[in-house]
Design an enzyme around this catalytic site. Sequence first.
Site, PDB file in Angstrom:
ATOM      1  N   HIS A   1      24.937  49.573  61.150  1.00  0.00           N
ATOM      2  CA  HIS A   1      24.727  48.525  60.147  1.00  0.00           C
ATOM      3  C   HIS A   1      23.311  48.560  59.583  1.00  0.00           C
ATOM      4  O   HIS A   1      23.073  48.084  58.479  1.00  0.00           O
ATOM      5  CB  HIS A   1      25.045  47.149  60.738  1.00  0.00           C
ATOM      6  CG  HIS A   1      26.518  46.870  60.828  1.00  0.00           C
ATOM      7  ND1 HIS A   1      27.035  45.594  60.909  1.00  0.00           N
ATOM      8  CD2 HIS A   1      27.588  47.701  60.841  1.00  0.00           C
ATOM      9  CE1 HIS A   1      28.367  45.664  60.976  1.00  0.00           C
ATOM     10  NE2 HIS A   1      28.721  46.934  60.943  1.00  0.00           N
ATOM     11  N   ASP A   2      22.375  49.126  60.319  1.00  0.00           N
ATOM     12  CA  ASP A   2      21.022  49.315  59.800  1.00  0.00           C
ATOM     13  C   ASP A   2      20.996  50.446  58.777  1.00  0.00           C
ATOM     14  O   ASP A   2      20.522  50.284  57.650  1.00  0.00           O
ATOM     15  CB  ASP A   2      20.061  49.630  60.952  1.00  0.00           C
ATOM     16  CG  ASP A   2      18.639  49.881  60.462  1.00  0.00           C
ATOM     17  OD1 ASP A   2      18.213  49.204  59.496  1.00  0.00           O
ATOM     18  OD2 ASP A   2      17.943  50.735  61.039  1.00  0.00           O
TER      19      ASP A   2
ATOM     20  N   VAL B   1      22.228  50.119  55.063  1.00  0.00           N
ATOM     21  CA  VAL B   1      21.514  49.210  54.160  1.00  0.00           C
ATOM     22  C   VAL B   1      20.084  49.721  53.977  1.00  0.00           C
ATOM     23  O   VAL B   1      19.237  49.560  54.854  1.00  0.00           O
ATOM     24  CB  VAL B   1      21.511  47.772  54.729  1.00  0.00           C
ATOM     25  CG1 VAL B   1      20.827  46.816  53.763  1.00  0.00           C
ATOM     26  CG2 VAL B   1      22.942  47.314  55.023  1.00  0.00           C
TER      27      VAL B   1
ATOM     28  N   GLY C   1      18.929  52.601  54.295  1.00  0.00           N
ATOM     29  CA  GLY C   1      18.530  53.639  55.243  1.00  0.00           C
ATOM     30  C   GLY C   1      18.197  53.106  56.627  1.00  0.00           C
ATOM     31  O   GLY C   1      18.153  51.901  56.861  1.00  0.00           O
TER      32      GLY C   1
ATOM     33  N   SER D   1      15.672  47.394  59.357  1.00  0.00           N
ATOM     34  CA  SER D   1      15.662  46.137  58.593  1.00  0.00           C
ATOM     35  C   SER D   1      16.605  45.107  59.208  1.00  0.00           C
ATOM     36  O   SER D   1      16.373  43.905  59.108  1.00  0.00           O
ATOM     37  CB  SER D   1      16.033  46.393  57.128  1.00  0.00           C
ATOM     38  OG  SER D   1      17.288  47.047  57.020  1.00  0.00           O
TER      39      SER D   1
ATOM     40  N   PRO E   1      30.720  48.888  55.400  1.00  0.00           N
ATOM     41  CA  PRO E   1      32.190  48.916  55.317  1.00  0.00           C
ATOM     42  C   PRO E   1      32.811  47.739  56.062  1.00  0.00           C
ATOM     43  O   PRO E   1      32.305  47.314  57.100  1.00  0.00           O
ATOM     44  CB  PRO E   1      32.553  50.241  56.002  1.00  0.00           C
ATOM     45  CG  PRO E   1      31.328  51.088  55.875  1.00  0.00           C
ATOM     46  CD  PRO E   1      30.173  50.132  55.961  1.00  0.00           C
TER      47      PRO E   1
ATOM     48  N   HIS F   1      34.832  53.398  67.753  1.00  0.00           N
ATOM     49  CA  HIS F   1      35.697  52.296  68.177  1.00  0.00           C
ATOM     50  C   HIS F   1      36.518  52.679  69.413  1.00  0.00           C
ATOM     51  O   HIS F   1      37.485  52.008  69.749  1.00  0.00           O
ATOM     52  CB  HIS F   1      36.595  51.836  67.022  1.00  0.00           C
ATOM     53  CG  HIS F   1      35.860  51.077  65.969  1.00  0.00           C
ATOM     54  ND1 HIS F   1      36.418  50.669  64.782  1.00  0.00           N
ATOM     55  CD2 HIS F   1      34.571  50.632  65.936  1.00  0.00           C
ATOM     56  CE1 HIS F   1      35.513  50.022  64.061  1.00  0.00           C
ATOM     57  NE2 HIS F   1      34.390  49.994  64.734  1.00  0.00           N
TER      58      HIS F   1
ATOM     59  N   THR G   1      41.362  52.965  77.165  1.00  0.00           N
ATOM     60  CA  THR G   1      40.144  53.108  77.991  1.00  0.00           C
ATOM     61  C   THR G   1      39.010  52.359  77.288  1.00  0.00           C
ATOM     62  O   THR G   1      38.173  52.970  76.621  1.00  0.00           O
ATOM     63  CB  THR G   1      39.765  54.595  78.165  1.00  0.00           C
ATOM     64  OG1 THR G   1      39.755  55.228  76.864  1.00  0.00           O
ATOM     65  CG2 THR G   1      40.752  55.333  79.053  1.00  0.00           C
TER      66      THR G   1
END
Length: 305
Positions: free
Chosen positions: A42-43, A46, A48, A52, A139, A169, A224
């Site tokens: 997630h960093d 946004v 690069g 942030s 996303p 995931h 798992t």
Amino acid sequence: QLNATFYSGTCPNASAIVRSTIQQAFQSDTRIGASLIRLHFHDCFVDGCDASILLDDSGSIQSEKNAGPNANSARGFNVVDNIKTALENTCPGVVSCSDILALASEASVSLTGGPSWTVLLGRRDSLTANLAGANSAIPSPFEGLSNITSKFSAVGLNTNDLVALSGAHTFGRARCGVFNNRLFNFSGTNGPDPTLNSTLLSSLQQLCPQNGSASTITNLDLSTPDAFDNNYFANLQSNNGLLQSDQELFSTLGSATIAVVTSFASNQTLFFQAFAQSMINMGNISPLTGSNGEIRLDCKKVDGS
């Protein structure tokens, strides 16, 4: 230009310090690895990989922590702070918060049975955050595959990267609120998502009733849940993907992603190699280097603030 030996003269134990701090965190929190790698993701999407996402609200800064994709779900900030404290005690003012996120991601994966890779280093930390960017560029679990592909493409990542990185995931949790759109009234059909395995559907309907709590959590990988392996892809093949954005990788007719899912499901070594390369690719998104940005002394705030 990022490189593997950036701290070899200034903080040679940086990687080991990150790893041991995370090992300690795993003792009381089995999902911390997934939480840390998600912060890096997630960093990087946004502006690069510039840390942030770690900045709190202050003065002119509107924290990305309040963005839709992060509010009530981004976690692990305390462990990042613990890593930073340990590094500051050993080599003050040297290791950036953005490099901590990159190193933490590799440690989180390798400590849970996944691949190791050489983390490229030398990122510096941003002086600002981008709340609007976090709301638009990350996303979403509710998005169609074409939108998600576009968001990856916008940061220079291709279909192979998309499928490989979605494989993260294989561990971690998700809240009812990010998949309950599939359970009762999918896309206005008054019925569940037809690509959701019926056994999984019944158990999820019990876990997440229509007027239940959106914050109840369940495993992203039902086979798992805390191991980094290729079972995520086998789950997709049996319609056991938890999020719409997971299952669409395999269930979108004619998509180039189907063949990639199939190859990763049958060959864990291939998945591990691809995942490591795609993590390096993601870690290379628009880093601040040289004299741009700064080395934050406290990951939550800009120096001197």
